[in-house]
Design an enzyme around this catalytic site. Sequence first.
Site, PDB file in Angstrom:
ATOM      1  CG  ASP A 116      40.545  38.012  37.848  1.00  0.00           C
ATOM      2  OD1 ASP A 116      40.913  38.442  36.736  1.00  0.00           O
ATOM      3  OD2 ASP A 116      39.908  38.697  38.668  1.00  0.00           O
ATOM      4  CE  LYS A 143      36.364  34.843  40.744  1.00  0.00           C
ATOM      5  NZ  LYS A 143      35.562  35.511  41.776  1.00  0.00           N
TER       6      LYS A 143
END
Length: 473
Positions: A248, A270
């Site tokens: 991520d 994210k």
Amino acid sequence: MDYFPIFCQLQHKACLLVGGGEIAERKARLLLDAGALVTVNACEFAPQFHHWADQGQLSLISGEFVPELLADKWLVIAATDQLSVNALVYQSANQQRIFCNVVDDPKRTSFIMPSIIDRSPIMIAVSSGGKAPVLARLLREKLEALLPQHLGQLAQLAGNLRQRVKQHFTVMTERRRFWEKLLTHDRLAQSLANNDHVQADQHVEQLFSAPLTDRGEVVLVGAGPGDAGLLTLKGLQQIQQADVVVYDRLVSDEVMNLVRRDAERIFVGKQSGHHCVPQEQINQILLQQAQSGKRVVRLKGGDPFIFGRGGEELEELAGYGIPFSVVPGITAASGCSAYSGIPLTHRDHAQSVRLVTGHAKKEGQLDWANLAAEKQTLVFYMGLSQAGEIQQQLIQHGMPATTQVALVENGTSRHQRVVSGELSQLALLSQQVSSPSLIIVGSVVSLREKLNWFSSRHHDDQPKVTECVAHVG
């Protein structure tokens, strides 16, 4: 190639060591570890030599070196501080065609002793041919850190199983697949590391009875807060063994540069208000990759079990019977506070620390009254967009408006920036930093000026609160 690399079998072989000092003592340890029959010749001996002799581990011959001492010896090491003695040892050994090492004298050496990483029966040697011994030592230290301590036990286990594997798997490709599974089996490795041989044997039996069709697994790895040096050794080992790495936005480029070069990389970054990949889809990616037989690393910033939704992802995998394991990481609260000179606890300031998410589920309600209590430190993850709410609620529930706060942006990285001030200024301060940032609330922040070691070393821009407030206004 200046030297031919070779490993010698010295078990029960007669060897001579000339010298009785500290350096000779180190060489004696190596010879004894190799099972050699060691004779030591010197005018004086360090106390350890007398201890070994009393234990019957080696023999001592006191006096000057004479060539007759080389009779029936397989090799000799000269480790005295007298050049003339070392030269005589080398010359005498050369005449009798006996391998000789003169410590720190490459010109009078027929063999060299490299830096070694001992995971017996696995042995790794590193040598610079006497050109740069410090460099060889540094390389050895790096390899020492990378290679798990149980590697020798794993090699010994494999050796014990060789005949059984030959009988059980008649096809060569099946044998190779079995060995690959055994040597990369995380739970077996953990059992060996714990010296739990009963559990290790159970894992081995499961491998023999299980089908050889590829069955994947997922390893949840905490990448730490940013500085690649804070990645754990076990985390490094996992990302260098992965077939697929699912990562991520909070995983730094420096950490990603350590991933195995031919591993597939899947970005599922994210951030607040924008999910590149929905959580449900991330779960499916992990599931599908593992079901296809891949070794999957789910790489998360910080620690995966602290506001990282790691538990949710593993619940999904557990429901489908996918094997998984977890490698913890240094959480952002620990890394950012340390690199900002802000201790999370301190006898004069805080007896407890609370880690709080700024993005709880909508139905969740924080206990602001308890959060506003004295003598504690609050650390808010993902709290920038809620800075105004945090400020209002804490003051409303009794926390003094003058309580010290700090916001750490890109913590532990070379781009780290810290702004600090009072709780009454938190909403304004939050406009001076960008995500990812951590909010620290408590009187421990007042120690930052005294304990701040990282920014002064790296000359980071550290704007004062008054400048931030003036800029906003």
